[in-house]
Design a protein around this motif. Structure first.
Motif, PDB file in Angstrom:
ATOM      1  N   ALA A  90       9.974  43.765  28.712  1.00  0.00           N
ATOM      2  CA  ALA A  90      10.162  44.950  27.870  1.00  0.00           C
ATOM      3  C   ALA A  90      11.236  44.689  26.819  1.00  0.00           C
ATOM      4  O   ALA A  90      12.315  44.204  27.140  1.00  0.00           O
ATOM      5  CB  ALA A  90      10.548  46.136  28.736  1.00  0.00           C
ATOM      6  N   PRO A  91      10.945  45.019  25.557  1.00  0.00           N
ATOM      7  CA  PRO A  91      11.959  44.835  24.508  1.00  0.00           C
ATOM      8  C   PRO A  91      13.029  45.913  24.605  1.00  0.00           C
ATOM      9  O   PRO A  91      12.786  47.010  25.092  1.00  0.00           O
ATOM     10  CB  PRO A  91      11.154  44.983  23.221  1.00  0.00           C
ATOM     11  CG  PRO A  91       9.979  45.809  23.589  1.00  0.00           C
ATOM     12  CD  PRO A  91       9.684  45.516  25.031  1.00  0.00           C
ATOM     13  N   LYS A  92      14.219  45.566  24.148  1.00  0.00           N
ATOM     14  CA  LYS A  92      15.266  46.580  24.044  1.00  0.00           C
ATOM     15  C   LYS A  92      15.822  46.533  22.631  1.00  0.00           C
ATOM     16  O   LYS A  92      15.835  45.484  21.992  1.00  0.00           O
ATOM     17  CB  LYS A  92      16.349  46.387  25.100  1.00  0.00           C
ATOM     18  CG  LYS A  92      16.992  45.043  25.159  1.00  0.00           C
ATOM     19  CD  LYS A  92      17.955  45.003  26.337  1.00  0.00           C
ATOM     20  CE  LYS A  92      18.587  43.631  26.456  1.00  0.00           C
ATOM     21  NZ  LYS A  92      19.516  43.534  27.525  1.00  0.00           N
ATOM     22  N   GLN A  93      16.243  47.680  22.137  1.00  0.00           N
ATOM     23  CA  GLN A  93      16.748  47.783  20.772  1.00  0.00           C
ATOM     24  C   GLN A  93      18.178  47.269  20.716  1.00  0.00           C
ATOM     25  O   GLN A  93      18.999  47.609  21.555  1.00  0.00           O
ATOM     26  CB  GLN A  93      16.705  49.240  20.304  1.00  0.00           C
ATOM     27  CG  GLN A  93      15.306  49.788  20.150  1.00  0.00           C
ATOM     28  CD  GLN A  93      14.552  49.118  19.020  1.00  0.00           C
ATOM     29  OE1 GLN A  93      15.101  48.841  17.967  1.00  0.00           O
ATOM     30  NE2 GLN A  93      13.274  48.849  19.254  1.00  0.00           N
ATOM     31  N   LYS A 118      18.598  46.856  12.863  1.00  0.00           N
ATOM     32  CA  LYS A 118      18.127  47.061  14.235  1.00  0.00           C
ATOM     33  C   LYS A 118      16.902  46.193  14.449  1.00  0.00           C
ATOM     34  O   LYS A 118      16.110  45.974  13.548  1.00  0.00           O
ATOM     35  CB  LYS A 118      17.781  48.526  14.484  1.00  0.00           C
ATOM     36  CG  LYS A 118      18.977  49.429  14.437  1.00  0.00           C
ATOM     37  CD  LYS A 118      18.893  50.443  15.527  1.00  0.00           C
ATOM     38  CE  LYS A 118      20.105  51.336  15.470  1.00  0.00           C
ATOM     39  NZ  LYS A 118      20.982  51.197  16.552  1.00  0.00           N
ATOM     40  N   GLY A 119      16.769  45.700  15.651  1.00  0.00           N
ATOM     41  CA  GLY A 119      15.619  44.878  15.974  1.00  0.00           C
ATOM     42  C   GLY A 119      15.364  44.897  17.463  1.00  0.00           C
ATOM     43  O   GLY A 119      16.114  45.498  18.222  1.00  0.00           O
ATOM     44  N   GLU A 120      14.287  44.255  17.860  1.00  0.00           N
ATOM     45  CA  GLU A 120      13.952  44.184  19.277  1.00  0.00           C
ATOM     46  C   GLU A 120      14.288  42.803  19.804  1.00  0.00           C
ATOM     47  O   GLU A 120      14.072  41.798  19.135  1.00  0.00           O
ATOM     48  CB  GLU A 120      12.456  44.444  19.490  1.00  0.00           C
ATOM     49  CG  GLU A 120      12.053  45.865  19.243  1.00  0.00           C
ATOM     50  CD  GLU A 120      10.591  46.096  19.575  1.00  0.00           C
ATOM     51  OE1 GLU A 120       9.839  45.118  19.748  1.00  0.00           O
ATOM     52  OE2 GLU A 120      10.198  47.269  19.644  1.00  0.00           O
ATOM     53  N   ARG A 121      14.798  42.773  21.015  1.00  0.00           N
ATOM     54  CA  ARG A 121      15.065  41.504  21.708  1.00  0.00           C
ATOM     55  C   ARG A 121      14.483  41.625  23.100  1.00  0.00           C
ATOM     56  O   ARG A 121      14.614  42.656  23.757  1.00  0.00           O
ATOM     57  CB  ARG A 121      16.567  41.226  21.814  1.00  0.00           C
ATOM     58  CG  ARG A 121      17.229  40.912  20.508  1.00  0.00           C
ATOM     59  CD  ARG A 121      16.870  39.498  20.046  1.00  0.00           C
ATOM     60  NE  ARG A 121      17.587  39.150  18.852  1.00  0.00           N
ATOM     61  CZ  ARG A 121      17.117  39.272  17.622  1.00  0.00           C
ATOM     62  NH1 ARG A 121      15.934  39.779  17.416  1.00  0.00           N
ATOM     63  NH2 ARG A 121      17.832  38.900  16.593  1.00  0.00           N
ATOM     64  N   ARG A 122      13.854  40.582  23.534  1.00  0.00           N
ATOM     65  CA  ARG A 122      13.354  40.519  24.902  1.00  0.00           C
ATOM     66  C   ARG A 122      14.227  39.507  25.636  1.00  0.00           C
ATOM     67  O   ARG A 122      14.415  38.400  25.145  1.00  0.00           O
ATOM     68  CB  ARG A 122      11.893  40.082  24.901  1.00  0.00           C
ATOM     69  CG  ARG A 122      10.949  41.124  24.374  1.00  0.00           C
ATOM     70  CD  ARG A 122       9.543  40.552  24.255  1.00  0.00           C
ATOM     71  NE  ARG A 122       8.548  41.577  24.110  1.00  0.00           N
ATOM     72  CZ  ARG A 122       8.234  42.165  22.969  1.00  0.00           C
ATOM     73  NH1 ARG A 122       8.850  41.826  21.870  1.00  0.00           N
ATOM     74  NH2 ARG A 122       7.303  43.101  22.929  1.00  0.00           N
ATOM     75  N   GLN A 146      16.680  34.746  25.668  1.00  0.00           N
ATOM     76  CA  GLN A 146      16.071  35.679  24.727  1.00  0.00           C
ATOM     77  C   GLN A 146      14.712  35.129  24.346  1.00  0.00           C
ATOM     78  O   GLN A 146      14.557  33.934  24.132  1.00  0.00           O
ATOM     79  CB  GLN A 146      16.905  35.802  23.457  1.00  0.00           C
ATOM     80  CG  GLN A 146      18.131  36.611  23.599  1.00  0.00           C
ATOM     81  CD  GLN A 146      18.817  36.817  22.258  1.00  0.00           C
ATOM     82  OE1 GLN A 146      18.382  36.328  21.223  1.00  0.00           O
ATOM     83  NE2 GLN A 146      19.916  37.538  22.285  1.00  0.00           N
ATOM     84  N   MET A 147      13.730  36.012  24.262  1.00  0.00           N
ATOM     85  CA  MET A 147      12.388  35.593  23.867  1.00  0.00           C
ATOM     86  C   MET A 147      11.987  36.379  22.645  1.00  0.00           C
ATOM     87  O   MET A 147      12.181  37.586  22.580  1.00  0.00           O
ATOM     88  CB  MET A 147      11.398  35.870  24.997  1.00  0.00           C
ATOM     89  CG  MET A 147      11.656  35.051  26.215  1.00  0.00           C
ATOM     90  SD  MET A 147      10.595  35.436  27.620  1.00  0.00           S
ATOM     91  CE  MET A 147       9.087  35.970  26.911  1.00  0.00           C
ATOM     92  N   ARG A 148      11.445  35.693  21.666  1.00  0.00           N
ATOM     93  CA  ARG A 148      10.890  36.373  20.503  1.00  0.00           C
ATOM     94  C   ARG A 148       9.773  35.521  19.929  1.00  0.00           C
ATOM     95  O   ARG A 148       9.804  34.294  20.029  1.00  0.00           O
ATOM     96  CB  ARG A 148      11.953  36.678  19.473  1.00  0.00           C
ATOM     97  CG  ARG A 148      12.695  35.474  18.953  1.00  0.00           C
ATOM     98  CD  ARG A 148      13.810  35.910  18.039  1.00  0.00           C
ATOM     99  NE  ARG A 148      15.051  35.846  18.773  1.00  0.00           N
ATOM    100  CZ  ARG A 148      16.230  35.701  18.215  1.00  0.00           C
ATOM    101  NH1 ARG A 148      16.339  35.632  16.925  1.00  0.00           N
ATOM    102  NH2 ARG A 148      17.305  35.635  18.936  1.00  0.00           N
TER     103      ARG A 148
END
Length: 98
Positions: free
Chosen positions: A63-66, A74-78, A88-90
């Protein structure tokens, strides 16, 4: 048996012996469903999945978190914890094709 949404069982990677020296870590490994290579310029690993579908399953599993990044963007990081390490996965975006 496996239930939906569960990660695949862990399979130890096959390491090319030419990449392993005394006191060195391998720079690439190949598993059943992916290949992992250390990025030549950055301190990260590039994971190439066997298919786009497999890649999407892995990215959806985490699940991504802000987060707020550089310059307040702002961005999403998994993130996933593997043993004592947090990764970290992107998804990779080819800057030349943008």
């Amino acid at each position: 048996g496996k239930s939906a949404g569960q990660p695949p069982e862990s399979v130890p990677p096959k390491v090319k012996s030419k990449d392993v020296g005394v006191g060195k870590h391998p720079l690439e490994a190949k598993g059943s469903h992916c290949e992992v290579k250390k990025h030549s310029e950055m301190g990260c690993a590039v994971v190439t999945m066997e298919s786009a579908e497999a890649r999407e399953v892995v990215l959806r599993y985490i699940a991504p978190k802000q987060v707020s990044g550089d310059e307040g963007k702002k961005g999403e990081r998994r993130e996933i914890t593997i043993g004592d390490h947090t990764a970290q996965m992107r998804p990779h975006i080819d800057k030349e094709k943008k």
